[in-house]
Design a protein around this motif. Structure first.
Motif, short mmCIF file in Angstrom:
data_model
loop_
_atom_site.label_atom_id
_atom_site.label_comp_id
_atom_site.label_asym_id
_atom_site.label_seq_id
_atom_site.Cartn_x
_atom_site.Cartn_y
_atom_site.Cartn_z
N ALA A 153 7.35 87.84 -43.84
CA ALA A 153 7.69 87.59 -45.23
C ALA A 153 8.95 88.35 -45.61
O ALA A 153 9.25 89.39 -45.03
CB ALA A 153 6.54 88.04 -46.13
N PRO A 154 9.70 87.84 -46.59
CA PRO A 154 10.87 88.57 -47.06
C PRO A 154 10.48 89.94 -47.63
O PRO A 154 9.37 90.10 -48.13
CB PRO A 154 11.44 87.68 -48.17
CG PRO A 154 10.87 86.32 -47.92
CD PRO A 154 9.54 86.55 -47.27
N VAL A 155 11.38 90.88 -47.55
CA VAL A 155 11.15 92.19 -48.16
C VAL A 155 10.84 92.00 -49.63
O VAL A 155 11.48 91.22 -50.32
CB VAL A 155 12.40 93.10 -47.99
CG1 VAL A 155 12.24 94.41 -48.76
CG2 VAL A 155 12.67 93.36 -46.52
N GLY A 156 9.82 92.69 -50.11
CA GLY A 156 9.47 92.62 -51.53
C GLY A 156 8.62 91.44 -51.92
O GLY A 156 8.48 91.14 -53.10
N THR A 157 8.00 90.77 -50.95
CA THR A 157 7.14 89.64 -51.27
C THR A 157 5.92 90.11 -52.06
O THR A 157 5.30 91.10 -51.70
CB THR A 157 6.68 88.91 -49.99
OG1 THR A 157 7.84 88.38 -49.33
CG2 THR A 157 5.71 87.78 -50.29
N HIS A 158 5.61 89.39 -53.13
CA HIS A 158 4.49 89.74 -54.00
C HIS A 158 3.29 88.84 -53.74
O HIS A 158 3.43 87.74 -53.22
CB HIS A 158 4.89 89.58 -55.47
CG HIS A 158 5.75 90.68 -55.96
ND1 HIS A 158 5.24 91.87 -56.40
CD2 HIS A 158 7.09 90.78 -56.07
CE1 HIS A 158 6.23 92.66 -56.76
NE2 HIS A 158 7.37 92.02 -56.56
N SER A 159 2.13 89.32 -54.17
CA SER A 159 0.96 88.44 -54.33
C SER A 159 1.07 87.88 -55.74
O SER A 159 1.86 88.36 -56.56
CB SER A 159 -0.34 89.23 -54.17
OG SER A 159 -0.56 90.08 -55.29
N ILE A 160 0.26 86.89 -56.06
CA ILE A 160 0.32 86.30 -57.39
C ILE A 160 -0.03 87.35 -58.45
O ILE A 160 0.56 87.36 -59.54
CB ILE A 160 -0.56 85.03 -57.48
CG1 ILE A 160 -0.18 84.19 -58.70
CG2 ILE A 160 -2.02 85.36 -57.46
CD1 ILE A 160 1.09 83.43 -58.56
N LEU A 161 -0.94 88.26 -58.15
CA LEU A 161 -1.31 89.29 -59.14
C LEU A 161 -0.30 90.42 -59.21
O LEU A 161 -0.04 90.94 -60.30
CB LEU A 161 -2.71 89.85 -58.86
CG LEU A 161 -3.86 88.96 -59.30
CD1 LEU A 161 -5.19 89.64 -59.02
CD2 LEU A 161 -3.77 88.59 -60.75
#
Length: 170
Positions: A63-71
């Motif tokens: 995943a790209p650096v800084g990928t978030h979850s929806i929450l």
């Protein structure tokens, strides 16, 4: 979650996230739902050192650096520069962020609207709507939106997805 007649959630359903308090980056996401939403159940681990996400047991994706979850995105969105573009035909102020959904990261585009007023529990509250485009046909069909309070706290006041809407009540 309390059961609501005809609603999408049942008693015992839960969605829980752990985020890094300094970076607001995700560490873990647990989704436990029943009924028609049970297909969304999963446990997701985010490894910021290797930029990998482990989900549904041993499935792994980069995943790209800084990928978030929806929450975690809901926490982090409060810190983004979300000033609307002066020219609506040229959305130069859209914010792009990587978000893990289902089995892979997507680039979500957050389009801020001008400040407005919404009604929450019978009270008029200054807020800003943020429209979310994902590049995922199913998600985009839901017309995802978040309304943030228009003050220094930037509280997420309302979420909308398809026919469902949830308001922050306390």
């Amino acid at each position: 979650v309390n059961s609501v007649t005809g609603g999408p959630f049942a008693k015992g359903d839960s969605i829980a996230a752990a985020v890094d308090p300094e970076t607001l980056g995700p560490r873990k996401l647990e989704i436990k739902l029943s009924g028609g939403l049970a297909s969304a159940n999963q446990s997701v681990m985010f490894d910021e050192k290797t930029n990998t996400i482990v989900f549904r047991g041993m499935n792994r994706v980069e995943a790209p650096v800084g990928t978030h979850s929806i929450l975690s995105l809901v926490y982090a969105i409060r810190s983004f520069n979300l000033k609307p573009s002066k020219d609506t035909s040229n959305p130069i102020n859209d914010t792009r962020v990587a978000v893990f959904w289902d089995t892979r990261p997507y680039i979500f585009a957050l389009r801020p609207a001008a400040a407005d007023t919404i009604e929450v529990r019978g009270e008029k509250v200054p807020a800003q709507a943020i429209s979310i485009s994902t590049g995922n046909r199913e998600l985009d069909a839901l017309n995802l939106k978040v309304w943030l309070s228009n003050d220094e706290r930037r509280l997420p006041l309302r979420f909308a997805a398809g026919q469902y809407q949830a308001d922050l009540i306390s």
